[in-house]
Structures are given as C-alpha cells and as structure tokens.
Design a protein around this motif. Structure first.
Motif, mmCIF file in Angstrom:
data_model
loop_
_atom_site.group_PDB
_atom_site.id
_atom_site.type_symbol
_atom_site.label_atom_id
_atom_site.label_comp_id
_atom_site.label_asym_id
_atom_site.label_seq_id
_atom_site.Cartn_x
_atom_site.Cartn_y
_atom_site.Cartn_z
ATOM 1 N N ASP A 99 113.681 85.230 43.724
ATOM 2 C CA ASP A 99 112.683 86.277 43.917
ATOM 3 C C ASP A 99 113.021 87.474 43.036
ATOM 4 O OD1 ASP A 99 110.439 87.436 44.952
ATOM 5 O OD2 ASP A 99 111.057 87.261 47.051
ATOM 6 N N ASN A 100 112.115 88.444 42.948
ATOM 7 C CA ASN A 100 112.401 89.670 42.211
ATOM 8 C C ASN A 100 113.656 90.337 42.777
ATOM 9 O OD1 ASN A 100 110.139 89.451 40.556
ATOM 10 N ND2 ASN A 100 108.824 90.562 41.983
ATOM 11 N N GLY A 101 114.547 90.738 41.877
ATOM 12 C CA GLY A 101 115.784 91.370 42.311
ATOM 13 C C GLY A 101 116.900 90.411 42.658
ATOM 14 N N ALA A 102 116.678 89.120 42.457
ATOM 15 C CA ALA A 102 117.716 88.139 42.791
ATOM 16 C C ALA A 102 118.889 88.187 41.824
ATOM 17 C CB ALA A 102 117.119 86.732 42.808
ATOM 18 N N GLY A 103 118.654 88.694 40.599
ATOM 19 C CA GLY A 103 119.740 88.792 39.627
ATOM 20 C C GLY A 103 119.614 87.856 38.445
ATOM 21 N N LYS A 104 118.454 87.206 38.298
ATOM 22 C CA LYS A 104 118.289 86.193 37.257
ATOM 23 C C LYS A 104 118.468 86.781 35.852
ATOM 24 C CE LYS A 104 114.050 85.229 38.364
ATOM 25 N NZ LYS A 104 113.905 86.330 39.364
ATOM 26 N N SER A 105 117.710 87.821 35.557
ATOM 27 C CA SER A 105 117.776 88.400 34.217
ATOM 28 C C SER A 105 119.134 89.036 33.953
ATOM 29 C CB SER A 105 116.654 89.430 34.025
ATOM 30 O OG SER A 105 115.394 88.790 34.012
ATOM 31 N N THR A 106 119.723 89.624 34.983
ATOM 32 C CA THR A 106 121.056 90.219 34.812
ATOM 33 C C THR A 106 122.072 89.150 34.451
ATOM 34 O OG1 THR A 106 120.560 91.985 36.384
ATOM 35 C CG2 THR A 106 122.883 91.533 35.935
ATOM 36 N N LEU A 107 122.027 88.010 35.132
ATOM 37 C CA LEU A 107 122.956 86.927 34.827
ATOM 38 C C LEU A 107 122.738 86.415 33.412
ATOM 39 C CD1 LEU A 107 125.198 85.046 35.712
ATOM 40 C CD2 LEU A 107 123.487 83.567 36.780
ATOM 41 N N ALA A 108 121.478 86.272 33.007
ATOM 42 C CA ALA A 108 121.186 85.806 31.648
ATOM 43 C C ALA A 108 121.693 86.803 30.609
ATOM 44 C CB ALA A 108 119.691 85.569 31.482
ATOM 45 N N LYS A 109 121.535 88.098 30.878
ATOM 46 C CA LYS A 109 122.025 89.111 29.938
ATOM 47 C C LYS A 109 123.538 89.037 29.791
ATOM 48 C CE LYS A 109 118.293 92.450 30.676
ATOM 49 N NZ LYS A 109 117.935 93.758 31.276
ATOM 50 N N ILE A 110 124.227 88.773 30.878
ATOM 51 C CA ILE A 110 125.690 88.660 30.815
ATOM 52 C C ILE A 110 126.094 87.419 30.035
ATOM 53 C CG2 ILE A 110 127.730 88.180 32.242
ATOM 54 C CD1 ILE A 110 126.479 90.110 34.332
ATOM 55 N N LEU A 111 125.426 86.300 30.300
ATOM 56 C CA LEU A 111 125.772 85.061 29.607
ATOM 57 C C LEU A 111 125.426 85.111 28.125
ATOM 58 C CD1 LEU A 111 124.631 82.455 32.282
ATOM 59 C CD2 LEU A 111 126.971 83.027 31.646
ATOM 60 N N SER A 112 124.463 85.959 27.758
ATOM 61 C CA SER A 112 124.070 86.072 26.346
ATOM 62 C C SER A 112 124.742 87.251 25.649
ATOM 63 C CB SER A 112 122.548 86.182 26.216
ATOM 64 O OG SER A 112 122.063 87.323 26.902
ATOM 65 N N GLY A 113 125.690 87.899 26.321
ATOM 66 C CA GLY A 113 126.472 88.942 25.681
ATOM 67 C C GLY A 113 125.850 90.312 25.668
ATOM 68 N N VAL A 114 124.666 90.462 26.250
ATOM 69 C CA VAL A 114 123.982 91.758 26.227
ATOM 70 C C VAL A 114 124.639 92.743 27.185
ATOM 71 C CG1 VAL A 114 121.780 92.930 26.683
ATOM 72 C CG2 VAL A 114 121.807 90.725 25.513
ATOM 73 N N GLU A 115 125.099 92.239 28.338
ATOM 74 C CA GLU A 115 125.754 93.082 29.344
ATOM 75 C C GLU A 115 127.136 92.511 29.645
ATOM 76 O OE1 GLU A 115 124.662 95.742 31.097
ATOM 77 O OE2 GLU A 115 122.476 95.767 30.964
ATOM 78 N N PRO A 116 128.149 93.364 29.871
ATOM 79 C CA PRO A 116 129.460 92.870 30.301
ATOM 80 C C PRO A 116 129.488 92.695 31.823
ATOM 81 C CG PRO A 116 129.585 95.224 29.952
ATOM 82 C CD PRO A 116 128.173 94.823 29.609
ATOM 83 N N PRO A 117 130.151 91.678 32.327
ATOM 84 C CA PRO A 117 130.296 91.563 33.787
ATOM 85 C C PRO A 117 131.360 92.524 34.293
ATOM 86 C CG PRO A 117 131.482 89.789 32.715
ATOM 87 C CD PRO A 117 130.794 90.560 31.616
ATOM 88 N N ASP A 118 131.250 92.919 35.546
ATOM 89 C CA ASP A 118 132.308 93.706 36.174
ATOM 90 C C ASP A 118 133.466 92.810 36.593
ATOM 91 O OD1 ASP A 118 130.728 95.984 35.892
ATOM 92 O OD2 ASP A 118 129.819 95.745 37.882
ATOM 93 N N ASP A 119 133.139 91.578 36.912
ATOM 94 C CA ASP A 119 134.168 90.610 37.327
ATOM 95 C C ASP A 119 133.589 89.213 37.160
ATOM 96 O OD1 ASP A 119 136.567 89.630 38.192
ATOM 97 O OD2 ASP A 119 136.356 90.295 40.281
ATOM 98 N N GLY A 120 134.457 88.216 37.206
ATOM 99 C CA GLY A 120 134.014 86.841 37.078
ATOM 100 C C GLY A 120 134.407 86.245 35.738
ATOM 101 N N GLU A 121 133.999 84.998 35.532
ATOM 102 C CA GLU A 121 134.444 84.241 34.365
ATOM 103 C C GLU A 121 133.288 83.463 33.756
ATOM 104 O OE1 GLU A 121 138.402 81.548 33.427
ATOM 105 O OE2 GLU A 121 137.352 81.230 35.337
ATOM 106 N N ILE A 122 133.235 83.437 32.433
ATOM 107 C CA ILE A 122 132.283 82.624 31.680
ATOM 108 C C ILE A 122 133.073 81.570 30.920
ATOM 109 C CG2 ILE A 122 130.544 82.600 29.860
ATOM 110 C CD1 ILE A 122 130.043 85.572 30.494
ATOM 111 N N LEU A 123 132.630 80.308 31.032
ATOM 112 C CA LEU A 123 133.300 79.220 30.329
ATOM 113 C C LEU A 123 132.315 78.481 29.445
ATOM 114 C CD1 LEU A 123 134.428 79.162 33.590
ATOM 115 C CD2 LEU A 123 136.174 77.820 32.409
ATOM 116 N N LEU A 124 132.729 78.160 28.238
ATOM 117 C CA LEU A 124 131.963 77.345 27.314
ATOM 118 C C LEU A 124 132.824 76.149 26.957
ATOM 119 C CD1 LEU A 124 129.316 77.205 25.611
ATOM 120 C CD2 LEU A 124 130.597 78.292 23.757
ATOM 121 N N ASP A 125 132.317 74.942 27.252
ATOM 122 C CA ASP A 125 133.110 73.718 27.073
ATOM 123 C C ASP A 125 134.419 73.792 27.851
ATOM 124 O OD1 ASP A 125 131.351 72.311 25.380
ATOM 125 O OD2 ASP A 125 132.048 73.452 23.651
#
Length: 249
Positions: A39-65
């Motif tokens: 739903d609106n406000g669920a965090g979808k676009s924010t997560l996509a921005k973090i995974l695409s490098g537009v926004e830094p996460p405050d915490d957590g981990e991104i893995l590629l391969d």
C-alpha cells in the motif's frame, strides 16, 4: 528457487521521526520478474532507491551474487549492472531517443575527430535503433525528440535504454502508470522481453492485474517490512490484497 542474484536483508531507513523501512527484506532471483507490492507508504520506492544507490540505508545489508555491496551512489549501482526506469522516465524531452540512450555515455568518433571531442551521432543512432528493435519498440523516427512520442513509446525508450546498459538487474517503478490499454500491453511485453534477455526485473506496481500478468514471484511490503512472498502462478488476487492490507486469514 535459485539463490538470489540481488538480496536485501534487514534494511532500515528513517527520515527524521518517520520510519520508512523497519528491517525490510527482498530477494530477486536471476532471470525472473519479481513484483514488489504494498500500500502507499509501505516502503517500496524507498527500498528501490536504496538498492539502486540513490539513498543510503541506515542499517542492513545488500548482497549481489551473495557478496555484500555498499552503493554510495547510483553510479555505483550502474557499475554493478543495475539500471532503473523511474516513474517519471528521466528522459530529456528535447533530445532524440539516441541522445537519451547515450546521455553521459556519449560515443566519440574514431581517431583524431574523437580526440577533438566530436560525437559519433551515426553510431549512437544505430545502436539505439538496434536496442529498440530487439525489444520490439517501434518509433516513428530516431531523429524526432522524445517529446513528440506517445506515452508508450517514451516508456519503451526508457526501458530499452535501461536494458542496453543493465548487465544484471532493471528496476521499474510503476511502468504502466497513466498508460492506456494498448500501451500497457506493450510495456508488459517489454518487461517479458527484458526477462527473456537474461536480465532480472524488479517491478514496483499498484496494478495487481499487471503483477499477475507479468511477474514470476511477488514480495509484499507492509509498514516497512516484508510480510509475504508468493509464487505468482499459485496466488489469488484476494490473497495479494489481503497480504497488503493485513487482512489475510
């Protein structure tokens, strides 16, 4: 399911006192279309921005391969083979499709002319034409500015540009928003073509019909967390809506 190509684990992001993501997870297998819904406000676009490098996460981990990645900018994500088709398409209206394709990546003429900074317009136009042809994007002219194209054609240019440069993943944020029935069908065909070319797709969409039509899997965000994962072929529309709203039984 094959091991994830791209994975997010426990992503946290706040804007002041607003918690956009509260330990969000996501897994994108190779060669599949994964729909990210909520739903609106669920965090979808924010997560996509973090995974695409537009926004830094405050915490957590991104893995590629399976390897941890730290994207400090969108350029870092692009260097890793990740491209994004934004909801506003991020096209320069006064430029041709070829000029948009190669914006910031312009080709120079060979030899002395290239060393003098002259652009190879013919080569860029031909490569853009071939990319559009591979994905079935039909343009009335490669020399007309994109402002003269239909909404579906502009969408096609943005998708073809992303696929041209993406080696691993394409993110698509509401790619059929404000499109008519025929244009929407063409964009969904483009998404299938991207997947069939071997590039994984993360589709962010509110349109459940599009999600059911084109995705292989669905991941559901609610209040900044992943609350469900489904095989698209085995889930009903009612189950998807129930997971989004928290009403599933």
């Amino acid at each position: 399911m094959a091991g994830p190509l791209l994975e997010a684990r426990g992503i946290v992001k706040s804007y002041g006192h607003v918690e956009a993501l509260r330990g969000a997870d996501l897994a994108l297998p190779p060669g599949e279309v994964v729909a990210l819904i909520g739903d609106n406000g669920a965090g979808k676009s924010t997560l996509a921005k973090i995974l695409s490098g537009v926004e830094p996460p405050d915490d957590g981990e991104i893995l590629l391969d399976g390897r941890p990645m730290a994207f400090s900018s969108a350029e870092d994500a692009r260097a890793a083979g990740i491209e994004t088709v934004y909801q506003d398409l991020a096209l320069c209206a006064d430029l041709t499709p070829a000029a948009n394709f190669f914006l910031g990546r312009e080709l120079l003429k060979p030899g002395l002319l290239g060393r003098l900074g002259l652009l190879d317009d013919a080569a860029m136009r031909e490569r853009a034409r071939q990319a559009c042809e591979r994905l079935g994007v039909e343009l009335k002219s490669q020399d007309a500015p994109v402002s003269t194209l239909s909404g579906g054609q502009r969408q096609g240019v943005a998708v073809a540009r992303a696929v041209t440069w993406a080696r691993r993943v394409v993110f698509m944020d509401e790619p059929t928003a404000a499109l008519g029935v025929v244009q929407t069908r063409r964009v969904l065909d483009l998404i299938r073509g991207v997947r069939d070319s071997g590039v994984s797709v993360l589709l962010i969409s509110h349109n459940m019909q599009d999600v059911k039509a084109v995705s292989d899997r669905v991941e559901v965000l609610r209040l900044g967390r992943r609350v469900a994962r489904f095989d698209t072929a085995q889930v009903s529309m009612e189950e998807l809506v129930g997971a989004m709203t928290g009403a599933r039984g």
